[in-house]
Motif scaffolding. Structure first.
Motif, short mmCIF file in Angstrom:
data_model
loop_
_atom_site.label_atom_id
_atom_site.label_comp_id
_atom_site.label_asym_id
_atom_site.label_seq_id
_atom_site.Cartn_x
_atom_site.Cartn_y
_atom_site.Cartn_z
N ARG A 163 29.19 50.45 75.97
CA ARG A 163 28.72 49.62 74.87
C ARG A 163 27.41 50.17 74.31
O ARG A 163 26.46 50.42 75.02
N GLY A 164 27.37 50.33 72.98
CA GLY A 164 26.13 50.75 72.35
C GLY A 164 25.92 52.24 72.30
O GLY A 164 24.94 52.70 71.73
N ILE A 247 14.84 43.72 94.12
CA ILE A 247 15.83 43.19 93.18
C ILE A 247 16.16 44.25 92.15
O ILE A 247 15.27 44.99 91.70
N TYR A 248 17.41 44.33 91.77
CA TYR A 248 17.86 45.28 90.76
C TYR A 248 18.37 44.52 89.55
O TYR A 248 19.14 43.56 89.70
N ILE A 249 17.94 44.93 88.37
CA ILE A 249 18.30 44.24 87.14
C ILE A 249 18.91 45.21 86.14
O ILE A 249 18.43 46.34 86.00
N LEU A 250 19.95 44.77 85.47
CA LEU A 250 20.47 45.49 84.31
C LEU A 250 20.24 44.59 83.11
O LEU A 250 20.72 43.44 83.09
N TYR A 251 19.52 45.08 82.13
CA TYR A 251 19.10 44.29 80.97
C TYR A 251 19.67 44.90 79.70
O TYR A 251 19.56 46.11 79.49
N ARG A 252 20.28 44.09 78.88
CA ARG A 252 20.84 44.53 77.61
C ARG A 252 19.91 44.12 76.48
O ARG A 252 19.53 42.95 76.36
N LYS A 253 19.55 45.09 75.67
CA LYS A 253 18.60 44.81 74.58
C LYS A 253 19.06 45.52 73.32
O LYS A 253 19.52 46.66 73.37
N THR A 254 18.91 44.86 72.19
CA THR A 254 19.29 45.45 70.92
C THR A 254 18.12 46.21 70.31
O THR A 254 17.02 45.68 70.19
N VAL A 263 22.85 48.66 70.78
CA VAL A 263 22.59 48.04 72.07
C VAL A 263 22.24 49.12 73.08
O VAL A 263 22.91 50.14 73.18
N LYS A 264 21.18 48.86 73.83
CA LYS A 264 20.80 49.77 74.91
C LYS A 264 20.68 48.99 76.21
O LYS A 264 20.38 47.79 76.21
N PHE A 265 20.90 49.70 77.31
CA PHE A 265 20.86 49.08 78.62
C PHE A 265 19.72 49.68 79.44
O PHE A 265 19.53 50.89 79.47
N ILE A 266 18.98 48.79 80.09
CA ILE A 266 17.82 49.19 80.88
C ILE A 266 18.06 48.79 82.34
O ILE A 266 18.33 47.62 82.64
N SER A 313 6.76 46.91 77.02
CA SER A 313 6.93 48.06 77.92
C SER A 313 8.36 48.58 77.85
O SER A 313 8.61 49.77 77.92
N ILE A 314 9.32 47.66 77.71
CA ILE A 314 10.72 48.07 77.61
C ILE A 314 10.98 48.79 76.30
O ILE A 314 11.66 49.82 76.26
N GLU A 315 10.42 48.26 75.22
CA GLU A 315 10.60 48.91 73.91
C GLU A 315 9.98 50.31 73.89
O GLU A 315 10.51 51.23 73.28
N ARG A 316 8.84 50.45 74.58
CA ARG A 316 8.20 51.77 74.65
C ARG A 316 9.10 52.75 75.41
O ARG A 316 9.23 53.91 75.02
N ALA A 317 9.72 52.25 76.49
CA ALA A 317 10.62 53.12 77.26
C ALA A 317 11.84 53.49 76.43
O ALA A 317 12.31 54.63 76.46
N MET A 318 12.35 52.55 75.67
CA MET A 318 13.50 52.81 74.82
C MET A 318 13.15 53.84 73.73
O MET A 318 13.93 54.73 73.42
N SER A 319 11.95 53.70 73.19
CA SER A 319 11.50 54.64 72.16
C SER A 319 11.37 56.04 72.72
O SER A 319 11.75 57.03 72.08
N ASN A 320 10.85 56.15 73.94
CA ASN A 320 10.69 57.45 74.57
C ASN A 320 12.02 58.12 74.88
O ASN A 320 12.12 59.34 74.98
#
Length: 322
Positions: A163-164, A247-254, A263-266, A313-320
């Protein structure tokens, strides 16, 4: 052969690591501790040298590395993130290029135990090349990702749709510094409820935005189980995090780029600040196997404090990530 290590002069060893992690001295400093095996015995380690003074330089640590030894280090460095000085820790696993192959295997068996004694870090460098320990390179990695590395795992498992990925295929920009192959950790199983939730998260027809998982009853020998899931953002995710839990998390962000939504997954690996060192060592050997259960994702992040988790912080990682 035992997979555990003993510490010679444990008091000095722990005092050195504690002083490096302490904020009582000058906040922005390049402290370091060098750890090695006593008489090249895989099962015994000790503090080789350390410098926690205001004049400490990471280059001094690098100068003490030897091509015929397996060594470890905890480095303290600081970077400026959002106009704030952020202290970061770097774990170094040095495998000298002249170490015989047979000994690399023997030292690799105890690596998990060594890592547990040293503790977690924002950046891990496993290498036999001094080029990977250049201060400018280390600083750049920390500044660009603030402890984040970018990674696209394209080989989806469990039949999950990618997805995405159709709108913008992200390139893998992670620099590989692991020059030597060492024994990998054991595999990890996940229960059916968790994998169903992960599959739903990757579906365009499901409103879920995040899934949180942990080892059943906190036992790393047991499967990963679903802890929680939700439809909110990072603030909602914080409600399930605890400072003594892994804890492990999978986060979906547009992500909106040029008015196009993608859509990107973190993937987030949370190891709370109060998790016991023995537990940190155990989960470090399973990190790669755990991460594969959550493919595909674009970005992987390591966190140990609530302050590190934010939309910014997540958006910065996505941008990178490109």
């Amino acid at each position: 052969m035992s997979t555990a290590v003993d510490i010679k002069d444990k008091e000095a060893f722990q005092a050195a690591l504690s002083s490096i992690r302490s904020d009582q001295a000058e906040l922005a400093r390049q402290s370091w501790a060098l750890i090695g095996h006593v008489d090249k015995n895989p099962n015994v380690i000790s503090l080789v040298d350390t410098d926690n003074s205001s004049q400490a330089q990471i280059s001094d640590f690098v100068s003490k590395l030897s091509d015929d030894l397996v060594l470890y280090g905890l480095l303290r460095h600081s970077v400026t993130v959002d106009m704030t000085v952020a202290v970061k820790f770097i774990y170094v696993h040095w495998i000298g290029s002249n170490v015989p192959g047979s000994k690399k295997g023997r030292f690799g068996v105890v690596h998990g135990s060594v890592r547990a004694q040293i503790g977690d870090a924002h950046l891990t460098i496993e290498t036999s090349s001094l080029d990977d320990l250049n201060l400018e390179l280390i600083t750049k990695q920390l500044e660009e990702s603030s402890g984040v590395y970018n990674k696209v795992l394209e080989n989806a498992k469990h039949g999950l749709p990618e997805r995405g990925f159709t709108q913008h295929q992200v390139k893998d920009t992670k620099k590989t510094v692991q020059a030597i192959a060492v024994p990998s950790g054991p595999g990890v199983n996940a229960n059916e409820d968790l994998m169903t939730s992960v599959k739903n998260l990757h579906s365009d027809d499901d409103p879920t935005t995040w899934v949180a998982a942990g080892f059943d009853n906190g036992d790393v020998k047991k499967p990963l189980v679903l802890l929680s899931e939700g439809t909110g953002d990072s603030d909602e995710i914080k409600n399930v995090l605890e400072d003594d839990k892994v804890i492990y998390i999978l986060y979906r962000k547009t992500d909106v780029v040029h008015e196009v939504s993608t859509v990107k997954f973190i993937f987030i690996a949370w190891v709370g600040e109060n998790v016991k060192p023995t537990m940190k060592g155990k989960v470090s050997t399973k990190k790669s196997a755990v991460e594969k259960l959550f493919v595909p994702h674009h970005v992987s992040m390591f966190m140990s404090s609530m302050a590190e988790l934010s939309e910014h912080s997540i958006e910065r990682a996505m941008s990178n990530s490109g």
